[in-house]
Scaffold this motif. Structure first.
Motif, PDB file in Angstrom:
ATOM      1  N   GLU A  10       5.399  -6.063   3.712  1.00 43.96           N
ATOM      2  CA  GLU A  10       5.838  -7.108   2.797  1.00 43.96           C
ATOM      3  C   GLU A  10       5.716  -6.587   1.375  1.00 43.96           C
ATOM      4  O   GLU A  10       4.873  -5.754   1.080  1.00 43.96           O
ATOM      5  N   GLY A  11       6.536  -7.103   0.494  1.00 47.90           N
ATOM      6  CA  GLY A  11       6.473  -6.665  -0.897  1.00 47.90           C
ATOM      7  C   GLY A  11       7.101  -5.295  -1.070  1.00 47.90           C
ATOM      8  O   GLY A  11       7.794  -4.790  -0.199  1.00 47.90           O
ATOM      9  N   ARG A  12       6.834  -4.691  -2.200  1.00 48.30           N
ATOM     10  CA  ARG A  12       7.435  -3.402  -2.524  1.00 48.30           C
ATOM     11  C   ARG A  12       6.641  -2.256  -1.926  1.00 48.30           C
ATOM     12  O   ARG A  12       5.585  -1.901  -2.421  1.00 48.30           O
ATOM     13  N   THR A  13       7.150  -1.694  -0.860  1.00 54.47           N
ATOM     14  CA  THR A  13       6.613  -0.460  -0.293  1.00 54.47           C
ATOM     15  C   THR A  13       7.789   0.383   0.158  1.00 54.47           C
ATOM     16  O   THR A  13       8.871  -0.138   0.419  1.00 54.47           O
ATOM     17  N   CYS A  14       7.570   1.669   0.265  1.00 50.71           N
ATOM     18  CA  CYS A  14       8.625   2.566   0.727  1.00 50.71           C
ATOM     19  C   CYS A  14       8.813   2.465   2.243  1.00 50.71           C
ATOM     20  O   CYS A  14       9.894   2.702   2.746  1.00 50.71           O
ATOM     21  N   GLY A  66       3.454  -1.651  -8.031  1.00 46.21           N
ATOM     22  CA  GLY A  66       3.057  -3.029  -8.269  1.00 46.21           C
ATOM     23  C   GLY A  66       1.739  -3.328  -7.580  1.00 46.21           C
ATOM     24  O   GLY A  66       0.769  -2.598  -7.720  1.00 46.21           O
ATOM     25  N   GLU A  67       1.718  -4.359  -6.797  1.00 41.48           N
ATOM     26  CA  GLU A  67       0.485  -4.831  -6.173  1.00 41.48           C
ATOM     27  C   GLU A  67       0.307  -4.339  -4.740  1.00 41.48           C
ATOM     28  O   GLU A  67      -0.578  -4.813  -4.046  1.00 41.48           O
ATOM     29  N   ASN A  68       1.113  -3.414  -4.262  1.00 43.79           N
ATOM     30  CA  ASN A  68       1.085  -3.049  -2.854  1.00 43.79           C
ATOM     31  C   ASN A  68       1.231  -1.541  -2.670  1.00 43.79           C
ATOM     32  O   ASN A  68       1.521  -0.812  -3.593  1.00 43.79           O
ATOM     33  N   SER A  69       1.030  -1.087  -1.421  1.00 43.24           N
ATOM     34  CA  SER A  69       1.218   0.316  -1.064  1.00 43.24           C
ATOM     35  C   SER A  69       1.298   0.425   0.454  1.00 43.24           C
ATOM     36  O   SER A  69       0.923  -0.504   1.178  1.00 43.24           O
ATOM     37  N   CYS A  70       1.735   1.573   0.932  1.00 44.64           N
ATOM     38  CA  CYS A  70       1.773   1.818   2.379  1.00 44.64           C
ATOM     39  C   CYS A  70       0.367   1.812   2.976  1.00 44.64           C
ATOM     40  O   CYS A  70       0.152   1.201   4.027  1.00 44.64           O
ATOM     41  N   PRO A  71      -0.646   2.450   2.343  1.00 45.64           N
ATOM     42  CA  PRO A  71      -1.994   2.362   2.889  1.00 45.64           C
ATOM     43  C   PRO A  71      -2.515   0.921   2.943  1.00 45.64           C
ATOM     44  O   PRO A  71      -3.151   0.521   3.921  1.00 45.64           O
ATOM     45  N   ASN A  72      -2.238   0.126   1.911  1.00 41.60           N
ATOM     46  CA  ASN A  72      -2.645  -1.274   1.916  1.00 41.60           C
ATOM     47  C   ASN A  72      -1.985  -2.024   3.062  1.00 41.60           C
ATOM     48  O   ASN A  72      -2.614  -2.850   3.721  1.00 41.60           O
ATOM     49  N   GLU A  73      -0.723  -1.734   3.327  1.00 38.36           N
ATOM     50  CA  GLU A  73      -0.018  -2.402   4.427  1.00 38.36           C
ATOM     51  C   GLU A  73      -0.610  -2.007   5.776  1.00 38.36           C
ATOM     52  O   GLU A  73      -0.657  -2.829   6.695  1.00 38.36           O
ATOM     53  N   LEU A  74      -1.085  -0.772   5.922  1.00 43.02           N
ATOM     54  CA  LEU A  74      -1.773  -0.389   7.157  1.00 43.02           C
ATOM     55  C   LEU A  74      -3.033  -1.239   7.313  1.00 43.02           C
ATOM     56  O   LEU A  74      -3.310  -1.764   8.397  1.00 43.02           O
ATOM     57  N   ALA A  75      -3.790  -1.411   6.239  1.00 49.14           N
ATOM     58  CA  ALA A  75      -4.984  -2.263   6.292  1.00 49.14           C
ATOM     59  C   ALA A  75      -4.621  -3.690   6.681  1.00 49.14           C
ATOM     60  O   ALA A  75      -5.302  -4.304   7.515  1.00 49.14           O
TER      61      ALA A  75
END
Length: 88
Positions: A10-14, A66-75
């Motif tokens: 969700e949000g801006r991630t690659c 911004g407020e997100n990242s691929c590692p954060n999305e894994l978490a």
């Protein structure tokens, strides 16, 4: 119990999604769909074989765009998986 889980970002991630296997508190076979190849492959290799709780602690809140990242999305995906396992 072994569980395969896919989390759609969700949000801006690659990356568009991240999938992994969960068994007895351990995360394995992490794979990102899309994303920056070097970064997502590196995160996936470093995550494989680690405990779910350790990965949440290490990765939650990492920011890239911004407020997100691929590692954060894994978490986030691991947290969803744990909730699903606990609630049946």
């Amino acid at each position: 119990m072994k569980k395969h889980y896919t989390h759609y970002t969700e949000g801006r991630t690659c990356s568009m999604a991240v999938s992994f296997d969960y068994e007895d508190g351990i995360i394995d076979n992490v794979e990102f769909m899309n994303g920056c190849p070097g970064n997502t492959q590196g995160v996936a290799k470093l995550a494989n074989g680690r405990s779910a709780e350790e990965l949440i602690e290490l990765l939650k809140g990492i920011r890239c765009r911004g407020e997100n990242s691929c590692p954060n999305e894994l978490a986030m995906g691991i947290m969803e998986c744990l909730e699903e396992v606990e609630n049946g």
